[in-house]
Structures are given as structure tokens and as C-alpha cells.
Design a protein around this motif. Structure first.
Motif, PDB file in Angstrom:
ATOM      1  N   GLU A 163      -1.903   2.230 -13.628  1.00 56.51           N
ATOM      2  CA  GLU A 163      -1.309   1.282 -14.542  1.00 56.51           C
ATOM      3  C   GLU A 163      -0.124   0.769 -14.232  1.00 56.51           C
ATOM      4  O   GLU A 163       0.466  -0.486 -14.074  1.00 56.51           O
ATOM      5  CB  GLU A 163      -1.609   1.366 -15.725  1.00 56.51           C
ATOM      6  CG  GLU A 163      -2.714   1.507 -16.380  1.00 56.51           C
ATOM      7  CD  GLU A 163      -3.395   0.245 -16.288  1.00 56.51           C
ATOM      8  OE1 GLU A 163      -2.999  -1.245 -16.617  1.00 56.51           O
ATOM      9  OE2 GLU A 163      -4.672   0.248 -16.051  1.00 56.51           O
ATOM     10  N   ARG A 164       1.137   1.967 -13.687  1.00 64.37           N
ATOM     11  CA  ARG A 164       2.435   1.621 -13.532  1.00 64.37           C
ATOM     12  C   ARG A 164       2.494   0.571 -11.562  1.00 64.37           C
ATOM     13  O   ARG A 164       2.885   0.094 -11.884  1.00 64.37           O
ATOM     14  CB  ARG A 164       3.015   3.068 -13.589  1.00 64.37           C
ATOM     15  CG  ARG A 164       4.990   2.445 -12.927  1.00 64.37           C
ATOM     16  CD  ARG A 164       5.833   3.783 -13.393  1.00 64.37           C
ATOM     17  NE  ARG A 164       5.122   4.758 -12.097  1.00 64.37           N
ATOM     18  CZ  ARG A 164       3.998   5.973 -12.511  1.00 64.37           C
ATOM     19  NH1 ARG A 164       4.546   6.858 -14.013  1.00 64.37           N
ATOM     20  NH2 ARG A 164       4.560   6.820 -12.048  1.00 64.37           N
ATOM     21  N   ARG A 165       1.670   1.011 -10.910  1.00 72.38           N
ATOM     22  CA  ARG A 165       1.290   0.378  -9.968  1.00 72.38           C
ATOM     23  C   ARG A 165       1.163  -0.511  -9.641  1.00 72.38           C
ATOM     24  O   ARG A 165       1.761  -2.110  -8.934  1.00 72.38           O
ATOM     25  CB  ARG A 165       0.545   1.339  -8.962  1.00 72.38           C
ATOM     26  CG  ARG A 165       0.527   0.428  -7.254  1.00 72.38           C
ATOM     27  CD  ARG A 165      -0.961   1.508  -6.935  1.00 72.38           C
ATOM     28  NE  ARG A 165      -1.887   0.975  -7.331  1.00 72.38           N
ATOM     29  CZ  ARG A 165      -2.893  -0.063  -7.559  1.00 72.38           C
ATOM     30  NH1 ARG A 165      -2.443  -0.725  -7.183  1.00 72.38           N
ATOM     31  NH2 ARG A 165      -3.501   0.579  -8.226  1.00 72.38           N
ATOM     32  N   VAL A 166       0.184  -1.270 -10.672  1.00 75.75           N
ATOM     33  CA  VAL A 166      -0.805  -3.024 -11.315  1.00 75.75           C
ATOM     34  C   VAL A 166       0.648  -3.805 -11.550  1.00 75.75           C
ATOM     35  O   VAL A 166       0.833  -4.698 -11.136  1.00 75.75           O
ATOM     36  CB  VAL A 166      -1.829  -2.573 -11.546  1.00 75.75           C
ATOM     37  CG1 VAL A 166      -1.794  -4.780 -12.144  1.00 75.75           C
ATOM     38  CG2 VAL A 166      -2.865  -2.120 -11.017  1.00 75.75           C
ATOM     39  N   LEU A 167       1.447  -2.978 -12.868  1.00 72.71           N
ATOM     40  CA  LEU A 167       2.265  -3.400 -13.223  1.00 72.71           C
ATOM     41  C   LEU A 167       3.458  -3.928 -12.363  1.00 72.71           C
ATOM     42  O   LEU A 167       3.871  -4.792 -12.280  1.00 72.71           O
ATOM     43  CB  LEU A 167       2.934  -2.855 -14.441  1.00 72.71           C
ATOM     44  CG  LEU A 167       3.993  -3.217 -14.991  1.00 72.71           C
ATOM     45  CD1 LEU A 167       3.605  -4.857 -16.189  1.00 72.71           C
ATOM     46  CD2 LEU A 167       3.990  -2.717 -16.253  1.00 72.71           C
ATOM     47  N   PHE A 168       3.687  -3.183 -11.742  1.00 74.34           N
ATOM     48  CA  PHE A 168       4.994  -3.063 -11.162  1.00 74.34           C
ATOM     49  C   PHE A 168       4.692  -4.121  -9.375  1.00 74.34           C
ATOM     50  O   PHE A 168       5.469  -4.607  -9.060  1.00 74.34           O
ATOM     51  CB  PHE A 168       5.524  -1.897 -10.235  1.00 74.34           C
ATOM     52  CG  PHE A 168       6.135  -0.850 -11.497  1.00 74.34           C
ATOM     53  CD1 PHE A 168       6.358  -1.285 -12.243  1.00 74.34           C
ATOM     54  CD2 PHE A 168       6.928   0.158  -9.784  1.00 74.34           C
ATOM     55  CE1 PHE A 168       7.277  -0.812 -13.265  1.00 74.34           C
ATOM     56  CE2 PHE A 168       7.067   1.083 -11.542  1.00 74.34           C
ATOM     57  CZ  PHE A 168       8.040   0.530 -12.907  1.00 74.34           C
ATOM     58  N   GLY A 194       9.336  -4.058  -3.718  1.00 76.41           N
ATOM     59  CA  GLY A 194       8.774  -4.449  -2.643  1.00 76.41           C
ATOM     60  C   GLY A 194       7.245  -3.518  -2.523  1.00 76.41           C
ATOM     61  O   GLY A 194       7.166  -2.734  -1.701  1.00 76.41           O
ATOM     62  N   VAL A 195       6.506  -3.086  -3.908  1.00 77.03           N
ATOM     63  CA  VAL A 195       5.549  -2.678  -3.876  1.00 77.03           C
ATOM     64  C   VAL A 195       4.302  -4.139  -3.593  1.00 77.03           C
ATOM     65  O   VAL A 195       2.931  -3.814  -3.781  1.00 77.03           O
ATOM     66  CB  VAL A 195       5.232  -2.007  -4.852  1.00 77.03           C
ATOM     67  CG1 VAL A 195       6.173  -0.877  -5.054  1.00 77.03           C
ATOM     68  CG2 VAL A 195       5.350  -2.675  -6.170  1.00 77.03           C
ATOM     69  N   ALA A 196       4.803  -4.981  -4.203  1.00 75.62           N
ATOM     70  CA  ALA A 196       3.567  -6.783  -4.091  1.00 75.62           C
ATOM     71  C   ALA A 196       2.544  -6.681  -2.639  1.00 75.62           C
ATOM     72  O   ALA A 196       3.735  -6.596  -1.259  1.00 75.62           O
ATOM     73  CB  ALA A 196       3.871  -7.783  -4.878  1.00 75.62           C
ATOM     74  N   THR A 197       1.581  -6.280  -2.544  1.00 71.68           N
ATOM     75  CA  THR A 197       0.929  -7.154  -1.524  1.00 71.68           C
ATOM     76  C   THR A 197       0.539  -8.331  -1.845  1.00 71.68           C
ATOM     77  O   THR A 197       1.173  -8.870  -2.300  1.00 71.68           O
ATOM     78  CB  THR A 197      -0.700  -6.500  -1.573  1.00 71.68           C
ATOM     79  OG1 THR A 197      -1.184  -7.273  -2.726  1.00 71.68           O
ATOM     80  CG2 THR A 197      -0.703  -5.216  -1.690  1.00 71.68           C
ATOM     81  N   ALA A 198       0.270  -9.130  -0.214  1.00 68.43           N
ATOM     82  CA  ALA A 198       0.093 -10.327  -0.254  1.00 68.43           C
ATOM     83  C   ALA A 198      -0.787 -10.403  -1.529  1.00 68.43           C
ATOM     84  O   ALA A 198      -0.447 -12.647  -1.498  1.00 68.43           O
ATOM     85  CB  ALA A 198      -0.844 -10.731   1.060  1.00 68.43           C
ATOM     86  N   SER A 199      -1.949 -10.265  -1.308  1.00 70.74           N
ATOM     87  CA  SER A 199      -2.260 -10.882  -2.691  1.00 70.74           C
ATOM     88  C   SER A 199      -2.574 -11.104  -4.240  1.00 70.74           C
ATOM     89  O   SER A 199      -2.338 -12.019  -4.956  1.00 70.74           O
ATOM     90  CB  SER A 199      -3.910  -9.846  -2.742  1.00 70.74           C
ATOM     91  OG  SER A 199      -4.935 -10.034  -4.002  1.00 70.74           O
ATOM     92  N   ASP A 200      -0.778  -9.768  -4.562  1.00 74.60           N
ATOM     93  CA  ASP A 200      -0.407 -10.583  -5.547  1.00 74.60           C
ATOM     94  C   ASP A 200       0.414 -11.258  -5.801  1.00 74.60           C
ATOM     95  O   ASP A 200       0.647 -12.622  -6.830  1.00 74.60           O
ATOM     96  CB  ASP A 200       0.428  -9.004  -5.952  1.00 74.60           C
ATOM     97  CG  ASP A 200      -0.661  -7.550  -5.620  1.00 74.60           C
ATOM     98  OD1 ASP A 200      -1.473  -7.138  -6.896  1.00 74.60           O
ATOM     99  OD2 ASP A 200      -0.378  -6.541  -5.449  1.00 74.60           O
ATOM    100  N   VAL A 201       1.300 -12.041  -4.615  1.00 72.44           N
ATOM    101  CA  VAL A 201       1.656 -12.828  -3.898  1.00 72.44           C
ATOM    102  C   VAL A 201       0.811 -13.821  -4.615  1.00 72.44           C
ATOM    103  O   VAL A 201       1.425 -15.228  -5.367  1.00 72.44           O
ATOM    104  CB  VAL A 201       2.597 -12.896  -3.137  1.00 72.44           C
ATOM    105  CG1 VAL A 201       3.450 -14.438  -2.922  1.00 72.44           C
ATOM    106  CG2 VAL A 201       3.047 -11.503  -3.372  1.00 72.44           C
ATOM    107  N   ASN A 202       0.222 -14.242  -3.435  1.00 71.20           N
ATOM    108  CA  ASN A 202      -0.805 -14.595  -4.194  1.00 71.20           C
ATOM    109  C   ASN A 202      -1.233 -15.654  -6.071  1.00 71.20           C
ATOM    110  O   ASN A 202      -1.034 -16.302  -6.513  1.00 71.20           O
ATOM    111  CB  ASN A 202      -2.264 -15.089  -3.446  1.00 71.20           C
ATOM    112  CG  ASN A 202      -1.907 -15.811  -1.813  1.00 71.20           C
ATOM    113  OD1 ASN A 202      -1.322 -15.706  -1.473  1.00 71.20           O
ATOM    114  ND2 ASN A 202      -3.220 -14.588  -0.845  1.00 71.20           N
TER     115      ASN A 202
END
Length: 426
Positions: A31-36, A125-133
Motif C-alpha cells: 500500500e505504501r508503494r501505491v500511495l507513494f 522517484g517511484v512513479a511509473t509512466a502509468s502512474d504519471v498518466n
């Protein structure tokens, strides 16, 4: 998410944290990873929008033959000047992304500049391209839910829900906080807010941290009515009639939630209910025995097609609805997991009923099959709008675009019957 956290509207003088509940996303690594990742994606909005929108277009423009570039640099085209204006628009949108990030960090007591050596707090620095989209699409969604220009799209989807609820719970009378309405997939919280303003006790549910962080900002931390400027279409360069169209601005929010709360407090006769937002997997939370017979109504708007297995959704709605409660649905069937080839793993054990959105397998039904399914699982269909009578509406649709993508969303009302749901094997 296996448990729930809540945020709701606060009085403007309330400095308490806007998140509460028994769920600590920082205590669970996944969950921490998804929130971050969600937080970091809003941090990266400004840089990625400039890089992917204007920077690469400048590089492509400079690759044109010099004589051609010279023509397009001069009026009436002024391509480079327009890219500069798009950069300004990106910065305005990024100000909203930064505001969402700031309130999110404060809500979860996270540092803006974490130590790179502290994995528990370092969200950079943990967001992927999908997260940014997702961050980009969330910013654009404010056009639909919180601008005056998005009212036509809202009216086509939210007004039928309010009309059905008023019809069910004595139109013209204050339904008071005794009528509890659940809104799964609540997104940026506009329908939940509108239900609250109509006097209902509205509870939204959302699993996406992008949506939760953004809804928390717009409901609790905006500066005032129409105080934030948004360029919803600035990052899009195709099917444009004019550059003015691309650089159109809208002001958000069209209604300031904090001001609405204060107005209701000053006028005790004004219908005004309560609202909250749960952060949880819909199936996991609302299939729980603690939620049995908890709501008078459930309103699903552009939601049921997010189900990999719609039977789980129907079972959860049946569980949390009171006997004789109503389920109002508005939306298309754009099945979100239709092309997800990773869901073809072996089936979950039959007794594992709390896997929620993470359960393997998926299925896509037609509208006729959805209706047959809900009637088989303990609901009685009370009304259903024929497809020829449905309005055609867009979703964050530029009204002046040369390309129009339109839905004809279904609208139906079903009532929970007193009898037990039938087995699919009967």
C-alpha cells in the motif's frame, strides 16, 4: 486495500487531519508503494508534461526543413509562440498538481524532501509512466466534475440519480441524514458532494489514490469558488479547430465546498446532509458483514464496468443495501479489464471471497446480460431506459473538437428483494 480510511468535508477552521480510520497505508509495504507512486506522479506532473508535450515538439519542429520552419514560425502560424503559451498552461495545471501533492503529504505526515536512505518515507522517484498518466488524467477530470463548463456531462449522469432518489424518498421534503446513499467509484467526489447538498448522508468509496488525493484537495483545501485556473485541453494537439480552443481555460471549483458548508450552517432550514469518503477496495469493504444492510440506496455512475467479475460487485451491493433498498445505475459498459491478459491465471479458491479487484479472471457481459444477472442475484428491475431514449454524452469531451467520442449510458433502477439471491447453479 484491505481496510478503510475516511476523509470528508471539514469546516474551514478545522486544522485536524482529513484522513481517519483503522487503515494505515504506511504500515503495509504494498500500500505504501501505491500511495507513494501516486504522490510522486503529481510531483512529476510539471516536468513530464513539459518534456512530453512541448519539448519533444520543439525538437520535431527544428528537424523540419529550414524554409518550412521559417514559414511556420511567422504569423499567422507562430508555432513556437504557441508552444510557449502551452508551457504557461502546463505550469498552471501543475500548480494544481502541486497543491494536491502538498495537501496529500500533510494528510499522511510525509516530508516534502525525504531522505533517499529512508525507504519508509522516501516517496521520490517511484512513479511509473502509468502512474504519471493517471495524474494527468486526474487533473483533466476537474473539467468534468468541478467546472461550470462540465455541467452538461454531470447533468447527464448525476441528475438522474438525484431525481430517482428524490422520487424514492418523497420529493420536495428534506430526506435528512437518515437516508444513507453509497457512491462506489466516487472519483473526485462531486456526486457525493451534490448528494450531501441535497440532504442525504452520502458516502463515497474510491480505491485510486490519485482520485482520493485530488478529491481531498478539492473538497477541503481549495481557496474559493473559481479561484484555480485549469487548461483541460492544452496538452492535446489533434482535431483542433483553432489555437484558442486548445488554450481554453476553465475555473474550478464552480461551487466551493467550504463555502457551501458555511452557508448551510448560517441557514438551518437549508437541506444539507453529511459526506465521507472511504479509501478501500469496494468488494472487500462492502461485502463485509459489518456493512450488511447499511445503506438505503447505492448509486453506481460509470462504475460497474470497472469490475473484472461483476458478480462480486452485485454481491457486495446486495450485502450493503437494506431490504427493499434501491440500486441506481448510470453508465456504459467499457469493460476496463477486457485486454488485461495477466488475469488468466488459475482461479482463486471458492472460499476466498475477499480478494476484491485482485481476484484472477474477468468476464464482459452485454447490457441484456447484466440485467438478467442482477434479477437472478436478488434484485427486481423497476425501470430501464431503452437505448434509443438515452442521451449521447462525452467524457471530458472538448465540445469543439473535430473528433467526438460519445457514450449512450444505460440508466436503470433495481430494488433489493427480500428473498435470498439464487445460486447460479440453480
Amino acid at each position: 486495500m484491505a481496510a478503510e480510511a475516511h476523509h470528508g468535508m471539514q469546516d474551514e477552521s478545522d486544522d485536524t487531519r482529513s484522513w481517519a480510520g483503522d487503515f494505515d497505508p504506511l504500515g503495509a509495504p504494498d500500500e505504501r508503494r501505491v500511495l507513494f507512486a501516486a504522490l510522486d506522479s503529481f510531483r512529476q506532473y510539471r516536468r513530464t508534461a513539459h518534456a512530453n508535450t512541448t519539448h519533444r515538439r520543439r525538437q520535431a519542429f527544428y528537424a523540419l526543413p529550414l524554409s518550412h520552419a521559417q514559414i511556420l514560425t511567422e504569423p499567422p502560424f507562430s508555432i513556437m509562440d504557441n508552444l510557449n503559451r502551452v508551457d504557461d498552461a502546463i505550469d498552471m495545471n501543475a500548480d494544481i498538481a502541486d497543491a494536491i501533492l502538498t495537501t496529500g503529504l500533510s494528510s499522511f505526515c510525509l516530508p516534502a524532501h525525504p531522505s533517499p536512505d529512508d525507504s519508509r518515507l522516501n516517496w521520490h522517484g517511484v512513479a511509473t509512466a502509468s502512474d504519471v498518466n493517471k495524474a494527468h488524467s486526474t487533473i483533466r477530470q476537474f473539467y468534468r466534475d468541478w467546472s461550470a463548463e462540465g455541467k452538461a456531462e454531470r447533468d447527464a449522469c448525476y441528475t438522474p440519480v438525484l431525481r430517482d432518489l428524490h422520487r424514492e424518498f418523497r420529493e420536495g421534503q428534506n430526506p435528512s441524514e437518515n437516508v444513507r446513499v453509497l457512491v462506489p467509484g466516487a472519483g473526485l467526489g462531486r456526486l457525493v458532494f451534490d448528494l450531501c447538498r441535497a440532504g442525504f448522508a452520502a458516502e463515497g468509496n474510491e480505491i485510486s489514490y490519485h482520485q482520493l488525493l485530488a478529491s481531498n484537495w478539492v473538497l477541503n483545501h481549495t481557496l474559493g469558488e473559481e479561484r484555480h485556473m485549469l487548461y483541460p485541453f492544452a496538452l492535446h494537439f489533434s482535431n483542433l479547430e483553432s489555437r484558442r480552443q486548445q488554450l481554453r481555460t476553465v475555473a474550478i471549483p464552480d461551487v466551493h465546498p467550504g463555502a457551501a458548508v458555511l452557508e448551510a450552517q448560517r441557514n438551518p432550514g437549508t437541506p444539507f446532509g453529511t459526506m465521507s469518503m472511504s479509501a478501500a477496495d469496494f468488494v472487500v469493504l462492502y461485502s463485509n458483514p459489518s456493512q450488511k444492510d447499511a445503506f438505503d440506496a447505492v448509486a453506481t455512475v460509470f462504475f460497474i464496468d470497472t469490475a473484472p467479475n461483476i458478480i462480486r460487485y452485485v454481491e457486495a451491493i446486495r450485502n450493503c443495501l437494506k431490504p427493499n433498498g434501491i440500486w441506481i445505475n448510470v453508465g456504459p459498459l467499457l469493460w476496463h479489464f477486457e485486454d488485461d491478459h495477466q488475469r488468466t491465471q488459475s482461479a482463486a479458491p471458492e472460499n476466498e471471497k475477499n480478494l476484491g479487484i485482485g481476484e484472477p479472471g474477468n468476464v464482459e457481459l452485454t447490457q441484456e446480460e447484466v440485467i438478467k444477472l442482477i434479477t437472478r442475484l436478488g434484485f427486481k428491475l423497476e425501470s430501464s431506459q431503452p437505448i434509443k431514449e438515452r442521451a449521447e454524452i462525452g467524457y471530458i469531451q472538448d465540445p469543439d473538437s473535430m473528433l467526438r467520442s460519445l457514450y449512450r449510458p444505460a440508466h436503470w433502477v433495481a430494488r433489493k428483494t427480500s428473498q435470498s439471491s439464487q445460486s447460479l447453479q440453480s
